[in-house]
Structure formats: structure tokens, C-alpha cells
Write a protein that holds these residues in place. Structure first.
Motif, PDB file in Angstrom:
ATOM      1  N   THR A 152       1.059  -1.287   0.097  1.00  0.00           N
ATOM      2  CA  THR A 152       0.097   0.001   0.115  1.00  0.00           C
ATOM      3  C   THR A 152       0.892   1.183   0.194  1.00  0.00           C
ATOM      4  O   THR A 152       0.558   2.111  -0.537  1.00  0.00           O
ATOM      5  CB  THR A 152      -0.809   0.083   1.164  1.00  0.00           C
ATOM      6  OG1 THR A 152      -1.883  -1.348   1.174  1.00  0.00           O
ATOM      7  CG2 THR A 152      -1.961   1.136   1.106  1.00  0.00           C
ATOM      8  N   LEU A 153       1.997   1.110   0.688  1.00  0.00           N
ATOM      9  CA  LEU A 153       3.049   2.309   0.729  1.00  0.00           C
ATOM     10  C   LEU A 153       3.919   2.426  -0.458  1.00  0.00           C
ATOM     11  O   LEU A 153       4.696   3.030  -0.497  1.00  0.00           O
ATOM     12  CB  LEU A 153       3.740   2.370   1.965  1.00  0.00           C
ATOM     13  CG  LEU A 153       3.090   2.600   3.227  1.00  0.00           C
ATOM     14  CD1 LEU A 153       3.894   2.077   4.489  1.00  0.00           C
ATOM     15  CD2 LEU A 153       2.470   4.041   3.212  1.00  0.00           C
ATOM     16  N   GLY A 154       3.674   1.342  -1.608  1.00  0.00           N
ATOM     17  CA  GLY A 154       4.293   1.531  -2.850  1.00  0.00           C
ATOM     18  C   GLY A 154       5.723   0.608  -2.945  1.00  0.00           C
ATOM     19  O   GLY A 154       6.239   0.592  -3.889  1.00  0.00           O
ATOM     20  N   PHE A 155       5.983  -0.405  -1.759  1.00  0.00           N
ATOM     21  CA  PHE A 155       6.902  -1.260  -2.022  1.00  0.00           C
ATOM     22  C   PHE A 155       6.593  -2.322  -2.915  1.00  0.00           C
ATOM     23  O   PHE A 155       5.327  -2.751  -2.743  1.00  0.00           O
ATOM     24  CB  PHE A 155       7.386  -1.716  -0.543  1.00  0.00           C
ATOM     25  CG  PHE A 155       8.137  -0.810   0.110  1.00  0.00           C
ATOM     26  CD1 PHE A 155       9.310  -0.603   0.310  1.00  0.00           C
ATOM     27  CD2 PHE A 155       7.460  -0.059   1.286  1.00  0.00           C
ATOM     28  CE1 PHE A 155       9.945   0.405   0.949  1.00  0.00           C
ATOM     29  CE2 PHE A 155       7.806   0.642   2.094  1.00  0.00           C
ATOM     30  CZ  PHE A 155       9.144   1.110   1.839  1.00  0.00           C
ATOM     31  N   PRO A 156       7.250  -2.929  -3.959  1.00  0.00           N
ATOM     32  CA  PRO A 156       6.857  -4.022  -4.725  1.00  0.00           C
ATOM     33  C   PRO A 156       6.733  -5.108  -3.690  1.00  0.00           C
ATOM     34  O   PRO A 156       7.393  -5.229  -2.674  1.00  0.00           O
ATOM     35  CB  PRO A 156       8.209  -4.140  -5.525  1.00  0.00           C
ATOM     36  CG  PRO A 156       8.838  -2.857  -5.589  1.00  0.00           C
ATOM     37  CD  PRO A 156       8.572  -2.207  -4.391  1.00  0.00           C
ATOM     38  N   CYS A 157       5.672  -6.122  -4.092  1.00  0.00           N
ATOM     39  CA  CYS A 157       5.376  -7.048  -3.086  1.00  0.00           C
ATOM     40  C   CYS A 157       6.530  -8.130  -2.585  1.00  0.00           C
ATOM     41  O   CYS A 157       6.426  -8.147  -1.439  1.00  0.00           O
ATOM     42  CB  CYS A 157       4.183  -8.076  -3.852  1.00  0.00           C
ATOM     43  SG  CYS A 157       3.766  -9.419  -2.638  1.00  0.00           S
ATOM     44  N   ARG A 158       7.473  -8.200  -3.578  1.00  0.00           N
ATOM     45  CA  ARG A 158       8.424  -9.277  -3.245  1.00  0.00           C
ATOM     46  C   ARG A 158       9.562  -8.361  -2.402  1.00  0.00           C
ATOM     47  O   ARG A 158       9.958  -9.265  -1.357  1.00  0.00           O
ATOM     48  CB  ARG A 158       9.385  -9.638  -4.414  1.00  0.00           C
ATOM     49  CG  ARG A 158       8.664 -10.791  -5.234  1.00  0.00           C
ATOM     50  CD  ARG A 158       9.567 -10.902  -6.443  1.00  0.00           C
ATOM     51  NE  ARG A 158      10.774 -11.364  -6.178  1.00  0.00           N
ATOM     52  CZ  ARG A 158      11.195 -12.474  -6.942  1.00  0.00           C
ATOM     53  NH1 ARG A 158      10.411 -13.254  -7.952  1.00  0.00           N
ATOM     54  NH2 ARG A 158      12.353 -12.932  -6.732  1.00  0.00           N
TER      55      ARG A 158
END
Ligand SMILES: NC(=O)c1ccc[n+]([C@@H]2O[C@H](COP(=O)([O-])OP(=O)(O)OC[C@H]3O[C@@H](n4cnc5c(N)ncnc54)[C@H](OP(=O)(O)O)[C@@H]3O)[C@@H](O)[C@H]2O)c1
Length: 267
Positions: free
Chosen positions: A191-197
């Protein structure tokens, strides 16, 4: 030289046998395994574990026999190895829900028996094991050996059998609670923009590091939590939300619900 043999080298049996072979292979111990699908033995053979065809042959050559088949296979497997059982053998079952009384019945009181309950982090070499050492046939050296063997695989706690359901609700089921919390944190990261991995890697390292800190510091967990919360800062803003939602109370309720369900299932 003592030989530890495992019948049923699937997820849990394979992890236990592999972990023991890594830590104790050549140090006074030899290891062997028998499992229904022989191909499953290949990764264990690389660790020096001898593949044995047949449960009875395994029980004949092993001093310590670990039963890691599914609970509904226990009676048939023990029946098969009965001719090899005797006072000089030690039988350890990790089958969920199979009581000490049942183990003694199926093994016809021929040898000392131990009931053990692992949790899934054992698959990564960091398990928590409860061992019930209440069988009167156990000798002191049997008890010492069980604690030493499971002690190299993680944390090993001797526990009366009547506490096994509580242990299952807290520690057996525990990884599911932890993964649920991790999943929520990863979702927040995305949600804060980090890619999931990336969020997952960060969250895994966060849990790992926090557990290491909690393990080595003597302070109360509330003090460790407080140390992260600077006055008027961003952490306390997040913690206030968790406190309002009653996270600690929810976790207590979850564990008590699991314990109640476990006791219901035993009846
Ligand atoms: N996984 C957990 O989180 C956990 C936690 C606590 C306790 N346990 C207990 O650990 C035990 C094993 O669970 P698991 O998750 O490791 O299951 P699993 O991966 O299915 O392993 C069981 C193994 O036993 C083999 N097997 C079945 N019948 C056999 C027989 N007659 N002789 C020899 N091998 C036989 C199976 O062979 P195939 O591969 O050919 O089917 C399989 O490889 C269960 O009793 C379970 O209650 C597991």
C-alpha cells in the motif's frame, strides 16, 4: 555408534532426519530412513542418510525409531515393526493427536515410547518441539538422548502430555498467527508503494531481527516496544491504532479458541 531411523520421510520426517544428519552425522550417530516413495530419499542420501527398504528392516537396524507417517498410518506401521521392538529400542512418534496411551497399546509395551509435537518452522531448521517423557519405561539415558536430539533441531521442551493441547494451540498453530501478521504487514508495505517481493523480504527480515532482539534482551516485551516509540513520533501513532483494535486481546482469544477446539477434538 547409535543409529537413528525415521519411518515416513515426508515434510516433517525428512526435515528432522536431514537436520539431525547435518548436525550429528559422523559424531557418534548414523542415520537411516524408510519411506513409501523411495525417490523422496534422494536429498537425504546426499546428507549421508542410508535408505532402507522396509519399515521392519529399518526398525531392526535403528536404536532410535522416529515415526513420522500420518496419524492414521501409525497403527499399521507399528504392527509391521513389532518383531524388532524391545527394551533396547526407543520409539518416538511425532504424529499429531496420537496419545502416549495409544502408542503404548500399539507397541504392546515392548519398548519405551516418546510423544513429540513439532511445529512447521522445523522445516527450516528452527522448530519448537514439545516432548512427553512420561512413559515409565524410559530410562534416564533415553530422556537425555531425546532432549539432545531434538535440542539440535531448535528449542525442545519436556512437557506433561496434559499440556500438549495448550502447546498445540500456542506453538503448533503459532506459525499461522505469525504468517497472518506478516501478511498484513506485507499488504501495508505494498500500500505504501513497495513491490510485493521487496515488502516480503523486508517483513521477513523484520520478524527475524525482532525475534532475535527479543530472544537476547532481558527487558519485558512492553519495554522493547516502548523503546521504539519516541514521544509524538510516527511509531506511537501506529501503536495507538493497534491498541484501539485490541491486538493483544485478539491474540489471546485466538489461542484460547484453538485450545478449546483442540480439547473438543480430543473428546
Ligand atoms: N507438518 C506439520 O506441521 C506437522 C506438525 C506436527 C506434527 N506433524 C506430524 O508429522 C507427521 C508427518 O506429517 P508430514 O506433514 O510430514 O506428512 P507427509 O509429508 O505426508 O509425510 C508422511 C510420509 O510418510 C510416508 N508414508 C506413508 N505411509 C508410509 C508407510 N507405511 N511406510 C513408510 N512411509 C510411509 C509418505 O509417503 P508418500 O510420500 O509416498 O506419501 C510421506 O512421505 C504426521 O503424523 C503429522 O501429524 C506434522
Amino acid at each position: 555408534m547409535r543409529t537413528v531411523g525415521c519411518i515416513g520421510c515426508g515434510n516433517m520426517g525428512g526435515a528432522i532426519l536431514g537436520g539431525l544428519a547435518d548436525a550429528l552425522g559422523g559424531k557418534g550417530y548414523a542415520f537411516c530412513g524408510h519411506t513409501r516413495t523411495p525417490e523422496r530419499m534422494a536429498p537425504l542420501a546426499e546428507k549421508g542418510v542410508t535408505a532402507v527398504s522396509g519399515a521392519l528392516s529399518l526398525a531392526q537396524c535403528a536404536d532410535v525409531i522416529v515415526l513420522a507417517v500420518k496419524p492414521h498410518h501409525i497403527a499399521a506401521v507399528v504392527e509391521e515393526i513389532l518383531p524388532a521392538l524391545g527394551r533396547d529400542k526407543l520409539l518416538i512418534s511425532i504424529a499429531a493427536g496420537i496419545s502416549l496411551k495409544r502408542l503404548r497399546e500399539v507397541s504392546r509395551n515392548l519398548c519405551p515410547v516418546v510423544r513429540c509435537m513439532p511445529n512447521t518452522p522445523a522445516l527450516a531448521g528452527k522448530g519448537v518441539f514439545a516432548v512427553c517423557l512420561e512413559d515409565e519405561a524410559l530410562r534416564r539415558e533415553n530422556r537425555d538422548e531425546v532432549l539432545a536430539l531434538f535440542g539440535v533441531l531448535g528449542l525442545c521442551l519436556p512437557l506433561p502430555e496434559e499440556r500438549f493441547t495448550a502447546f498445540s494451540a500456542l506453538i503448533g498453530a503459532g506459525p499461522a498467527y505469525v504468517f497472518a501478521m506478516m501478511q498484513g504487514m506485507v499488504q501495508a508495505g505494498v500500500t505504501l508503494g513497495f513491490p510485493c517481493r521487496e515488502a516480503r523480504r523486508l517483513v521477513v527480515a523484520l520478524f527475524d531481527g525482532s525475534a532475535a532482539l527479543a530472544g537476547e534482551r532481558p527487558e519485558h516485551l512492553a519495554q522493547l516496544r516502548e523503546a521504539v516509540c519516541s514521544p509524538g513520533g510516527l511509531t506511537i501513532a501506529g501503536i495507538n491504532v493497534l491498541d484501539r483494535a485490541g491486538l493483544a486481546g485478539l491474540l489471546v482469544e485466538a489461542v484460547l479458541a484453538a485450545d478449546a477446539r483442540g480439547r473438543e477434538m480430543e473428546e
